[in-house]
Design an enzyme around this catalytic site. Structure first.
Site, PDB file in Angstrom:
ATOM      1  N   HIS A  33       0.801  -1.054   0.158  1.00  0.00           N
ATOM      2  CA  HIS A  33      -0.013   0.059   0.119  1.00  0.00           C
ATOM      3  C   HIS A  33       0.924   1.246  -0.022  1.00  0.00           C
ATOM      4  CE1 HIS A  33       1.076  -0.059   4.218  1.00  0.00           C
ATOM      5  NE2 HIS A  33       0.620  -1.150   4.330  1.00  0.00           N
TER       6      HIS A  33
ATOM      7  N   HIS B  64       3.982   1.383   2.037  1.00  0.00           N
ATOM      8  CA  HIS B  64       5.263   0.546   1.575  1.00  0.00           C
ATOM      9  C   HIS B  64       5.947   1.451   0.397  1.00  0.00           C
ATOM     10  CE1 HIS B  64       2.873  -2.902   2.920  1.00  0.00           C
ATOM     11  NE2 HIS B  64       3.961  -3.307   3.412  1.00  0.00           N
TER      12      HIS B  64
ATOM     13  N   LYS C  77       5.884   2.732  11.597  1.00  0.00           N
ATOM     14  CA  LYS C  77       4.678   2.212  12.008  1.00  0.00           C
ATOM     15  C   LYS C  77       4.932   0.763  12.989  1.00  0.00           C
ATOM     16  CE  LYS C  77       0.415   0.095  11.318  1.00  0.00           C
ATOM     17  NZ  LYS C  77       0.845  -1.284  11.280  1.00  0.00           N
TER      18      LYS C  77
ATOM     19  N   SER D 201      -2.255  -0.109   6.989  1.00  0.00           N
ATOM     20  CA  SER D 201      -1.702  -1.376   7.241  1.00  0.00           C
ATOM     21  C   SER D 201      -2.153  -2.600   6.263  1.00  0.00           C
ATOM     22  CB  SER D 201      -2.087  -1.825   8.705  1.00  0.00           C
ATOM     23  OG  SER D 201      -1.833  -3.273   8.723  1.00  0.00           O
ATOM     24  N   SER D 202      -1.496  -3.555   6.036  1.00  0.00           N
ATOM     25  CA  SER D 202      -2.063  -4.836   5.264  1.00  0.00           C
ATOM     26  C   SER D 202      -3.336  -5.413   5.918  1.00  0.00           C
ATOM     27  CB  SER D 202      -1.230  -5.695   4.896  1.00  0.00           C
ATOM     28  OG  SER D 202      -0.135  -5.159   4.140  1.00  0.00           O
ATOM     29  N   ARG D 203      -3.157  -5.244   7.130  1.00  0.00           N
ATOM     30  CA  ARG D 203      -4.402  -6.072   8.156  1.00  0.00           C
ATOM     31  C   ARG D 203      -5.722  -5.055   8.162  1.00  0.00           C
ATOM     32  NH1 ARG D 203       0.368  -8.102  11.299  1.00  0.00           N
ATOM     33  NH2 ARG D 203       0.192 -10.368  10.650  1.00  0.00           N
TER      34      ARG D 203
END
Ligand code: PAF
Length: 283
Positions: free
Chosen positions: A34, A37, A151, A187-189
């Protein structure tokens, strides 16, 4: 941008780049890239002229009940984003390439002190998994510089100590947290959140902003601050995991004399664990 899956081939390609006088940068990731990154890649491009990204969902850093199997894997989209961001090479090994003798037989790297507490206490073995895979990536790529996101504040501290303790000739850069407009740290989460949970999620950042604001306005009762903040988070549906005020540089618990502090939090929304942090500086 070429994608390479073998250790042997990436060593050859990087040796060529080095012979051409290129300065090598590494951005280790687990993919599902995302904007956060992309900011790491941009930073790497500022300090290196041959930027290698790695995508490897590292089983060694996941606990038994964690989301290893469901962790989003989006290789094609990631390749597209990396190419557009100016990345020179993608290293995308599989588990056998990274752990040819199996994970049980893998030598582990343990970084003491900074790995303890916070996420280290809640996710036993997690930072050994991170330090081990990052050591392997450092040895495979042998970068001049490497970039990690702030992060994962504790992870960055672990990697900085790893590099210092092992005398690795690598300059480590932290890149600031990238947030959605409403303040939620990317965040990917985040994609695990339901619509309702996503609406509540920025409350984590807001809670940290308020806590830091109180410190900057002279509040010295940290226990009370933490209690109040945890209550505020619970009221909007979070299940707080930890909330701590630490020294920004050492990660030791902060005192009222601490000039450079950081508030670190992890909290669950449903089964999704979000982390965030905010630094503060006192005169
Ligand atoms: O931050 C991450 O994505 C991972 O922990 C890392 C640094 C790529 C190691 O697997």
């Amino acid at each position: 941008m070429k994608t390479i899956t073998s250790v042997q081939e990436i060593r050859t390609v990087i040796a060529q780049a080095r012979r051409q006088g290129k300065r090598i940068g590494l951005v280790p990731t687990m993919g599902n890239l995302h904007q956060g990154h992309m900011s790491l890649i941009q930073k790497a491009c500022e300090y290196a002229d041959f930027v290698v990204a790695s995508i490897f969902v590292n089983p060694l850093q996941f606990g038994i009940n964690e989301d290893l199997d469901s962790y989003p894997r989006t290789l094609e989209q990631d390749q597209e984003k990396l190419r557009a961001a100016g990345c020179s090479l993608l290293f995308h090994p599989n588990v056998e390439e990274m752990y040819p003798t199996g994970m049980q037989e893998q030598t582990l790297v343990h970084v003491p002190s900074v790995s303890a507490g916070l996420c280290g206490a809640k996710r036993p073995g997690h930072f050994d998994g991170v330090a081990t895979v990052v050591s392997k990536l450092f040895n495979i790529v042998q970068p001049d510089i490497a970039v990690f996101g702030e992060k994962d504040f504790q992870q960055l501290a672990v990697i900085r100590k790893l590099v210092a303790d092992m005398n690795l000739p690598i300059q480590v850069f932290g890149a600031p947290i990238v947030r959605a407009e409403d303040g939620l740290a990317l965040s990917s989460r985040n994609q695990y959140l339901t619509t309702e949970q996503r609406a509540s999620a920025p409350a984590l950042h807001n809670a940290l902003v308020q806590l830091v604001d109180s410190i900057l306005h002279g509040e010295t009762d940290f226990t009370k601050l933490i209690e109040t903040t945890n209550k505020a988070l619970s009221n909007v549906g979070f299940k707080p995991d930890y909330l701590e005020i630490r020294d920004e540089l050492t990660l030791e618990p902060a005192t009222t004399n601490t000039k450079q502090g950081v508030v670190l939090a992890a909290a669950y929304l449903g089964s999704t664990r979000l982390i965030d942090n905010l630094t503060y500086h006192l005169n």
